[in-house]
Motif scaffolding. Structure first.
Motif, PDB file in Angstrom:
ATOM      1  N   VAL A 125       0.813  -1.225   0.000  1.00 47.38           N
ATOM      2  CA  VAL A 125       0.000   0.000   0.000  1.00 47.38           C
ATOM      3  C   VAL A 125       0.842   1.269   0.000  1.00 47.38           C
ATOM      4  CG1 VAL A 125      -1.972  -1.118   1.100  1.00 47.38           C
ATOM      5  CG2 VAL A 125      -0.187  -0.133   2.533  1.00 47.38           C
ATOM      6  N   ASN A 126       2.161   1.142  -0.128  1.00 44.21           N
ATOM      7  CA  ASN A 126       3.031   2.320  -0.079  1.00 44.21           C
ATOM      8  C   ASN A 126       2.756   3.311  -1.202  1.00 44.21           C
ATOM      9  OD1 ASN A 126       4.389   1.741   2.235  1.00 44.21           O
ATOM     10  ND2 ASN A 126       6.196   0.861   1.258  1.00 44.21           N
ATOM     11  N   ASN A 127       2.240   2.827  -2.322  1.00 46.04           N
ATOM     12  CA  ASN A 127       1.992   3.705  -3.470  1.00 46.04           C
ATOM     13  C   ASN A 127       0.590   4.316  -3.436  1.00 46.04           C
ATOM     14  OD1 ASN A 127       2.731   4.960  -5.939  1.00 46.04           O
ATOM     15  ND2 ASN A 127       1.675   3.387  -7.103  1.00 46.04           N
ATOM     16  N   ILE A 128      -0.178   4.020  -2.388  1.00 50.74           N
ATOM     17  CA  ILE A 128      -1.524   4.608  -2.282  1.00 50.74           C
ATOM     18  C   ILE A 128      -1.417   6.031  -1.720  1.00 50.74           C
ATOM     19  CG2 ILE A 128      -3.765   4.465  -1.124  1.00 50.74           C
ATOM     20  CD1 ILE A 128      -3.568   1.451  -1.218  1.00 50.74           C
ATOM     21  N   TYR A 129      -1.994   6.985  -2.450  1.00 44.91           N
ATOM     22  CA  TYR A 129      -2.000   8.382  -2.010  1.00 44.91           C
ATOM     23  C   TYR A 129      -3.194   8.658  -1.116  1.00 44.91           C
ATOM     24  CZ  TYR A 129      -2.523  13.462  -2.262  1.00 44.91           C
ATOM     25  OH  TYR A 129      -2.681  14.786  -1.934  1.00 44.91           O
ATOM     26  N   ASP A 130      -4.381   8.127  -1.499  1.00 47.02           N
ATOM     27  CA  ASP A 130      -5.577   8.402  -0.713  1.00 47.02           C
ATOM     28  C   ASP A 130      -6.609   7.291  -0.906  1.00 47.02           C
ATOM     29  OD1 ASP A 130      -7.196   9.889   1.019  1.00 47.02           O
ATOM     30  OD2 ASP A 130      -8.257  10.840  -0.640  1.00 47.02           O
ATOM     31  N   ILE A 131      -7.380   7.057   0.143  1.00 44.69           N
ATOM     32  CA  ILE A 131      -8.523   6.139   0.087  1.00 44.69           C
ATOM     33  C   ILE A 131      -9.726   6.907   0.608  1.00 44.69           C
ATOM     34  CG2 ILE A 131      -9.474   3.917   0.813  1.00 44.69           C
ATOM     35  CD1 ILE A 131      -6.595   3.054   1.518  1.00 44.69           C
ATOM     36  N   GLU A 132     -10.788   6.950  -0.185  1.00 49.12           N
ATOM     37  CA  GLU A 132     -11.958   7.726   0.210  1.00 49.12           C
ATOM     38  C   GLU A 132     -13.220   6.871   0.131  1.00 49.12           C
ATOM     39  OE1 GLU A 132     -14.528  11.699  -1.115  1.00 49.12           O
ATOM     40  OE2 GLU A 132     -12.886  10.974  -2.369  1.00 49.12           O
ATOM     41  N   ALA A 133     -13.911   6.743   1.242  1.00 52.30           N
ATOM     42  CA  ALA A 133     -15.221   6.096   1.256  1.00 52.30           C
ATOM     43  C   ALA A 133     -16.248   7.139   0.809  1.00 52.30           C
ATOM     44  CB  ALA A 133     -15.542   5.576   2.645  1.00 52.30           C
ATOM     45  N   VAL A 134     -16.646   7.087  -0.465  1.00 48.35           N
ATOM     46  CA  VAL A 134     -17.553   8.087  -1.035  1.00 48.35           C
ATOM     47  C   VAL A 134     -18.955   7.910  -0.461  1.00 48.35           C
ATOM     48  CG1 VAL A 134     -18.497   9.056  -3.168  1.00 48.35           C
ATOM     49  CG2 VAL A 134     -16.168   8.119  -3.144  1.00 48.35           C
ATOM     50  N   THR A 135     -19.435   6.671  -0.451  1.00 56.54           N
ATOM     51  CA  THR A 135     -20.686   6.295   0.214  1.00 56.54           C
ATOM     52  C   THR A 135     -20.408   4.983   0.930  1.00 56.54           C
ATOM     53  OG1 THR A 135     -21.522   5.012  -1.666  1.00 56.54           O
ATOM     54  CG2 THR A 135     -22.066   7.374  -1.624  1.00 56.54           C
ATOM     55  N   SER A 136     -21.412   4.417   1.572  1.00 51.62           N
ATOM     56  CA  SER A 136     -21.190   3.165   2.306  1.00 51.62           C
ATOM     57  C   SER A 136     -20.805   2.011   1.386  1.00 51.62           C
ATOM     58  CB  SER A 136     -22.440   2.798   3.105  1.00 51.62           C
ATOM     59  OG  SER A 136     -23.520   2.549   2.237  1.00 51.62           O
ATOM     60  N   ASP A 137     -21.180   2.095   0.096  1.00 51.39           N
ATOM     61  CA  ASP A 137     -20.855   1.004  -0.827  1.00 51.39           C
ATOM     62  C   ASP A 137     -20.017   1.472  -2.018  1.00 51.39           C
ATOM     63  OD1 ASP A 137     -22.810   2.481  -2.070  1.00 51.39           O
ATOM     64  OD2 ASP A 137     -23.918   0.748  -2.836  1.00 51.39           O
ATOM     65  N   SER A 138     -19.339   2.607  -1.864  1.00 52.53           N
ATOM     66  CA  SER A 138     -18.516   3.136  -2.953  1.00 52.53           C
ATOM     67  C   SER A 138     -17.176   3.613  -2.404  1.00 52.53           C
ATOM     68  CB  SER A 138     -19.244   4.286  -3.649  1.00 52.53           C
ATOM     69  OG  SER A 138     -18.464   4.803  -4.697  1.00 52.53           O
ATOM     70  N   LEU A 139     -16.089   3.166  -3.044  1.00 55.25           N
ATOM     71  CA  LEU A 139     -14.740   3.426  -2.544  1.00 55.25           C
ATOM     72  C   LEU A 139     -13.853   3.913  -3.681  1.00 55.25           C
ATOM     73  CD1 LEU A 139     -12.915   2.833   0.095  1.00 55.25           C
ATOM     74  CD2 LEU A 139     -12.211   0.778  -1.139  1.00 55.25           C
ATOM     75  N   HIS A 140     -13.088   4.990  -3.438  1.00 56.99           N
ATOM     76  CA  HIS A 140     -12.094   5.481  -4.391  1.00 56.99           C
ATOM     77  C   HIS A 140     -10.702   5.296  -3.800  1.00 56.99           C
ATOM     78  CE1 HIS A 140     -14.770   8.388  -6.976  1.00 56.99           C
ATOM     79  NE2 HIS A 140     -15.163   7.140  -7.009  1.00 56.99           N
ATOM     80  N   ILE A 141      -9.797   4.717  -4.590  1.00 58.91           N
ATOM     81  CA  ILE A 141      -8.390   4.600  -4.196  1.00 58.91           C
ATOM     82  C   ILE A 141      -7.557   5.347  -5.230  1.00 58.91           C
ATOM     83  CG2 ILE A 141      -6.445   3.053  -3.768  1.00 58.91           C
ATOM     84  CD1 ILE A 141      -8.421   0.884  -2.990  1.00 58.91           C
ATOM     85  N   THR A 142      -6.725   6.285  -4.758  1.00 55.19           N
ATOM     86  CA  THR A 142      -5.869   7.065  -5.653  1.00 55.19           C
ATOM     87  C   THR A 142      -4.410   6.730  -5.377  1.00 55.19           C
ATOM     88  OG1 THR A 142      -7.487   8.865  -5.590  1.00 55.19           O
ATOM     89  CG2 THR A 142      -5.317   9.385  -6.482  1.00 55.19           C
ATOM     90  N   LEU A 143      -3.662   6.442  -6.444  1.00 52.29           N
ATOM     91  CA  LEU A 143      -2.254   6.093  -6.322  1.00 52.29           C
ATOM     92  C   LEU A 143      -1.368   7.318  -6.484  1.00 52.29           C
ATOM     93  CD1 LEU A 143      -2.142   2.811  -8.494  1.00 52.29           C
ATOM     94  CD2 LEU A 143      -2.729   3.071  -6.067  1.00 52.29           C
ATOM     95  N   LYS A 144      -0.143   7.220  -5.982  1.00 56.62           N
ATOM     96  CA  LYS A 144       0.841   8.293  -6.172  1.00 56.62           C
ATOM     97  C   LYS A 144       1.375   8.290  -7.602  1.00 56.62           C
ATOM     98  CE  LYS A 144       2.378   7.739  -1.368  1.00 56.62           C
ATOM     99  NZ  LYS A 144       3.463   7.210  -0.509  1.00 56.62           N
ATOM    100  N   THR A 145       1.663   7.098  -8.100  1.00 52.21           N
ATOM    101  CA  THR A 145       2.136   6.931  -9.481  1.00 52.21           C
ATOM    102  C   THR A 145       1.411   5.742 -10.101  1.00 52.21           C
ATOM    103  OG1 THR A 145       3.953   5.483  -8.751  1.00 52.21           O
ATOM    104  CG2 THR A 145       4.445   7.842  -8.967  1.00 52.21           C
ATOM    105  N   PRO A 146       1.239   5.714 -11.425  1.00 56.52           N
ATOM    106  CA  PRO A 146       0.549   4.580 -12.046  1.00 56.52           C
ATOM    107  C   PRO A 146       1.253   3.263 -11.749  1.00 56.52           C
ATOM    108  CG  PRO A 146       0.811   6.385 -13.617  1.00 56.52           C
ATOM    109  CD  PRO A 146       1.637   6.735 -12.415  1.00 56.52           C
TER     110      PRO A 146
END
Length: 521
Positions: A125-146
């Motif tokens: 998970v070192n390359n993960i920039y952010d994890i956002e629970a948008v709703t209870s059943d929706s999740l966004h994961i943003t990486l630092k680099t592709p």
């Protein structure tokens, strides 16, 4: 062999208990520490992640029912199933359970980054920039680099979902009180003696006919440390499954061509398939020894023994002779033309050139190994002595060898690399100069600016075919300089008692019991 605790299964249920032995013991049932195969197998029965691998290494849904990758190749959006529940526990309150929500993954993935936890899976998970629970059943994961291999990494057990309130309730004791969402739930663990898991009746996955999984009532794991004893228990019918091929019994159960012997054919089934594991010898490139620094000598070793003969005599034909590169057969990027085949005359000529160029007329090498692989190293020792190379074989305990190779104390050693995730990037990381051991997996201290350039480039390449070609070029470059001696690409070999169905096989040797059925034979 099974339960002495309450709620013993009735006679019908007893027949649906799947029994296997784990000779290496289990260190933890917390997925954040699922590093070794023994731990991974147990954790896989108890926990789930967003996604999982099928038997062909395709990424398929698990708790996430679908996902989208944004055009920037940095953002991943997951839609979760709503009917996934944690195993019951009093911490959850009145109903003793609750369903999994996006915030659970936000907690679980970031938990691996906690330096106080010291999870061996933090690199995932070192390359993960952010994890956002948008709703209870929706999740966004943003990486630092592709990272084109990110979905593969998410299938690892480190990325399983855990309930924050239960983890905080137990603290470090969560290792022995696991609460997950998996097909089986924790029942009892007497460390080094037995582990018992029971069927999760609220499991969310179904078979193709819509029937709820799993089929088994329970899983019972014993911890006999001796492989010969494990084999005898299996032959006597006290174990349902055997997943190893040990020198102590391989000739008894298999012919020299790898077939099941006639005397066992009415009792046992055999399952074989590719395993993403490369067994090899490694040279320490920063050694002061002229032998280690010479490409001529390293190539001579690679040409100097017959891998095919080695597999027939020492492994009963189980495993594929490694005449390609470091990337194993079955993984995109594998190229069978870039390695070395048996050529003793060429080996002799290369050794002669080494002697002429260095003036060292009595070259010597020493291979360090563990007792389990002594027969391989002694075979190579005999073959290389025929071409005029003096070879010593040193034996060390596994822990001692592990420490010595990480700290550059061995000129040459036997090693293996099993895929953490099914992408060749995982193998090629062993030759990136920024990964020098002990801070990374580059145990040979191989360094090449062109390799480093291509390795960095591979992270940005989103076209699968282009990336595969790049992997093959990188592997070819490594093999041309021969910092290693590939020995063989392993195979998964599984033995089951008659009446066991649905076990299957996969190239990462993951044990998946949710579709296993057991009938008396």
């Amino acid at each position: 062999m099974f339960l002495s605790c309450r709620n013993e299964p009735d006679q019908k249920q007893e027949g649906m208990v799947f029994r296997y032995n784990e000779h290496k013991n289990i260190g933890s049932l917390d997925p954040a520490f699922a590093k070794d195969n023994a731990d991974i197998w147990a954790v896989n029965q108890l926990f789930n992640g967003l996604i999982q691998m099928d038997e062909n290494l395709n990424v398929v849904p698990c708790i996430a029912k679908s996902w989208t990758i944004f055009d920037d190749a940095l953002t991943y959006s997951f839609k979760l199933k709503k009917d996934v529940f944690f195993h019951k526990h009093e911490v959850f309150g009145k109903d003793s359970t609750r369903n999994v929500v996006a915030e659970d993954f936000e907690y679980s993935l970031f938990r691996n980054c906690d330096t106080n936890l010291a999870s061996p899976g933090s690199w995932v998970v070192n390359n993960i920039y952010d994890i956002e629970a948008v709703t209870s059943d929706s999740l966004h994961i943003t990486l630092k680099t592709p990272d084109p291999s990110f979905l593969g990494k998410l299938t690892m057990k480190y990325c399983s979902v855990v309930p924050q309130e239960v983890v905080e309730h137990y603290g470090s004791d969560f290792r022995a009180h696991p609460i997950g969402t998996g097909p089986f739930k924790f029942k009892k663990w007497i460390e080094n003696i037995k582990l018992v898991l029971r069927k999760n009746n609220n499991y969310f996955e179904t078979d193709t006919n819509g029937k709820t999984l799993p089929y088994l009532e329970a899983v019972a794991i014993t911890f006999l440390p001796d492989k010969q004893s494990e084999f005898l228990q299996f032959i006597q019918g006290n174990l349902d499954f055997l997943n190893s091929l040990d020198a102590s019994y391989q000739d008894d159960i298999l012919t020299t061509t790898g077939e099941l012997r006639t005397k066992y054919q009415d009792q046992i089934d055999i399952i074989r398939g590719p395993y993403l594991n490369t067994e090899y010898l490694a040279f320490f490139m920063d050694s002061e020894s002229s032998e280690m620094q010479s490409k001529l000598l390293r190539q001579a070793v690679n040409y100097g023994f017959d891998r095919k003969k080695m597999m027939i005599y020492l492994r009963n034909g189980v495993g594929i002779p490694a005449n390609g590169g470091f990337i194993p057969k079955g993984l995109p990027g594998f190229n069978e033309t870039i390695g070395f085949s048996y050529n003793p005359e060429k080996a002799k000529n290369l050794l002669k050139r080494y002697i002429q160029e260095t003036g060292n007329d009595s070259p010597k090498i020493a291979i360090t190994t563990t007792s389990n692989y002594l027969n391989f190293c002694e075979y190579i020792q005999r073959e290389l002595q025929k071409i005029g190379l003096e070879v010593a074989v040193d034996v060390m305990p596994p822990a001692t060898l592990k420490d010595a190779k990480a700290n550059g104390k061995l000129d040459m050693f036997r090693a293996s690399w099993v895929a953490d995730y099914p992408d060749a990037q995982n193998y090629l990381s062993l030759y990136y100069s920024q990964n020098f051991a002990p801070n990374g997996p580059n145990y040979t201290h191989y360094k090449n600016p062109l390799f480093d350039k291509w390795y960095t480039q591979s992270f940005k390449e989103t076209n699968n075919k282009t990336r595969e070609r790049l992997y093959a070029r990188m592997d070819s470059l490594v093999m041309s300089e021969a910092p290693i001696v590939p020995l063989y690409y392993d195979e998964v070999i599984r033995f089951t008692r008659k009446g066991i169905t649905g076990l299957g096989n996969n190239p990462i040797n993951l044990l998946d019991l949710k579709r296993v059925q057991k009938t008396t034979h």
